[in-house]
Design an enzyme around this catalytic site. Structure first.
Site, mmCIF file in Angstrom:
data_model
loop_
_atom_site.group_PDB
_atom_site.id
_atom_site.type_symbol
_atom_site.label_atom_id
_atom_site.label_comp_id
_atom_site.label_asym_id
_atom_site.label_seq_id
_atom_site.Cartn_x
_atom_site.Cartn_y
_atom_site.Cartn_z
ATOM 1 N N CYS A 225 0.802 -1.236 0.000
ATOM 2 C CA CYS A 225 0.000 0.000 0.000
ATOM 3 C C CYS A 225 0.827 1.274 0.000
ATOM 4 C CB CYS A 225 -0.921 0.051 1.215
ATOM 5 S SG CYS A 225 -1.848 -1.444 1.509
ATOM 6 N N ASP B 250 -3.911 0.283 -5.863
ATOM 7 C CA ASP B 250 -2.513 0.434 -5.432
ATOM 8 C C ASP B 250 -1.748 -0.879 -5.359
ATOM 9 O OD1 ASP B 250 -3.839 -0.511 -3.209
ATOM 10 O OD2 ASP B 250 -3.091 0.998 -1.826
ATOM 11 N N ASN B 251 -2.409 -1.997 -5.429
ATOM 12 C CA ASN B 251 -1.699 -3.282 -5.537
ATOM 13 C C ASN B 251 -2.680 -4.389 -5.850
ATOM 14 O OD1 ASN B 251 -1.431 -2.570 -2.202
ATOM 15 N ND2 ASN B 251 -2.682 -4.319 -2.769
#
Length: 466
Positions: free
Chosen positions: A28, A251-252
């Site tokens: 994150c 974000d991931n």
């Protein structure tokens, strides 16, 4: 099946969907810092989700926060800016200025204190704390963020351009592989030791737990889908939709049982580094799909480019993909993915045999992270090659290589069979990218047509000749 049908229809189908969008680090805080700064982690120095790892720390605030793309939009391009949701994992920490700290660059600030929650959380409303309880009708975070976003659209000036960033903590990558892919519950026999230590096959109880978690994650995305619809519809009613660019990304990625690893991110494989990216806006034709390789370090430069700000005046490592969205162009062929592993100095009492140096361990002593789970990868997407090359910073200098075209689930590490010429060129490229900054991060990769270098993969020609 897709848990975000409205988002796909209103953004993806109305614009362009990128099939090869990646993050610079699959965790994150480093990833969010890359989005804000347009820089790789080795240049913004946020290495994990802790204050010590520079997540929202005073040092980050001093060195990077004033140079994020929203700060440039507001201060140099005359934008009114609005933020709502999860910022950086340690935002609001007493050692990071508390919720009174409003990062530079935001006219309207609705920041979630610390990390992801749906109820019983605190928001910083322009630097003033506001606590929320557990009443669905007025406290469910995704809906609160949606309502505050709609409020901003009502109160903002019509005489200035605007930028909104709505950051829902609701489970990130909606295209996480459903837990039935070929790499689900499979032993990663030729992988780094951290992957090899996972227990295969997983117990029935573990598989049941993952199935349940997967369903819950999908459910939380329904309200994210509603949030997107509300914002798009409000822009339409206001007559602003056709003049607004809308980006949807994450974000991931996430894994749930792939290579028998329970639940987390942090790994170098596609399921952790690949994210959705859809964009609609002026001059972007609808129903486009792009195979171009884009990374989260490109979001800042692209948005600044839209605002007419010269990205070359910044220290950003990424590049604007605005030209790619409006017409077909020669584009880069590789990006860097890097991660610095975390471990504990002492053994986990529940897993004494593992010794110190590991972290994020589950009850069956399968661990998701370790000090030497530190790696750098070159992810290549070119007309002739779709490859992942990774080096670990451990005493073996362990290497993993995947031909993602032939092996999309990364079941077979081909590092031992690929040939020295390839390994040397890729080692050189990864070292160059790990020390790059700004323009040097955008130099032609090994498989770039502008490179004079050419390579053979397993005896077959896979490069370019001039």
């Amino acid at each position: 099946q897709n848990p975000l049908p409205k988002t796909k229809k209103l953004i993806g189908d109305a614009g362009i969907s990128f099939r090869n969008a990646f993050v610079a680090s699959p965790l994150c805080c480093p990833s969010r810092a890359s989005i804000l700064t347009g820089k790789y982690p080795h240049n913004h120095h946020v290495i994990n989700n802790t204050l010590e790892g520079n997540c929202s720390s005073k040092a980050w605030q001093k060195s990077e926060e004033a140079h994020t793309f929203p700060a440039l939009l507001r201060d140099s391009a005359g934008y009114q800016t609005f933020f709502a949701g999860k910022y950086l994992n340690q935002y609001g920490h007493s050692d990071a200025g508390g919720v009174e700290h409003v990062p530079p660059g935001w006219n309207y600030w609705v920041g979630l204190e610390k990390n992801s929650k749906y109820y019983n959380y605190t928001l910083s409303i322009n630097g003033k704390a506001k606590t929320h309880g557990a009443d669905y009708s007025k406290d469910y975070l995704t809906d609160v963020l949606a309502n505050m976003s709609l409020d901003f659209l009502q109160v903002k000036s019509s005489f200035q351009p605007f930028f909104m960033m709505v950051s829902t903590p609701a489970p990130h990558s909606p295209w996480t592989a459903a837990p039935r892919d070929p790499n689900f519950n499979v032993h990663g026999k030729d992988k780094h030791w951290l992957i090899r230590q996972a227990k295969t096959p997983m117990s029935n109880a573990s598989v049941q737990f993952l199935d349940d978690a997967f369903r819950k994650r999908w459910r939380t995305l329904l309200s994210v889908d509603d949030l997107v619809e509300k914002i798009v519809k409000r822009l339409e009613v206001r007559g602003e939709l056709d003049n607004t660019y809308i980006f949807f990304t994450s974000d991931n990625g996430y894994h749930m049982g792939q290579f028998s690893l329970p639940l987390d991110k942090r790994q170098l494989y596609e399921f952790d580094i690949r994210v959705p990216l859809m964009v609609r806006g002026p001059n972007i034709k609808p129903n486009q799909t792009s195979q171009m390789l884009v990374a989260n370090v490109d979001l800042g430069p692209t948005i600044l480019d839209i605002a007419g700000y010269n990205v070359n005046k910044t220290q950003m490592d990424g590049m604007s993909f605005l030209p790619v969205m409006v017409r077909s162009l020669l584009w880069r062929t590789d990006i860097l993915v890097e991660y610095e592993g975390e471990g504990s100095n002492v053994s986990d009492p529940a897993c004494p045999l593992l010794g110190p140096g590991v972290s994020e361990c589950f009850p069956d002593c399968v661990c998701e992270d370790s000090y030497n789970n530190t790696y750098a990868c070159v992810r290549t997407v070119a007309p002739s090659a779709n490859l992942q090359y990774c080096e670990f910073d451990d005493n073996q200098v362990f290497v993993e290589v995947y031909n993602v075209t032939a092996d999309p689930y990364q079941l077979t590490n081909i590092a031992a069979s690929i040939g020295q010429d390839f390994l040397e060129k890729m080692n050189h490229r990864v070292m160059m990218l790990q020390s790059c900054s700004g323009q040097s991060c955008r130099t032609p990769g090994v498989y770039d047509p502008r490179s004079v270098r050419s390579l053979r993969l397993n005896g077959k020609h896979t490069g370019y000749d001039r």
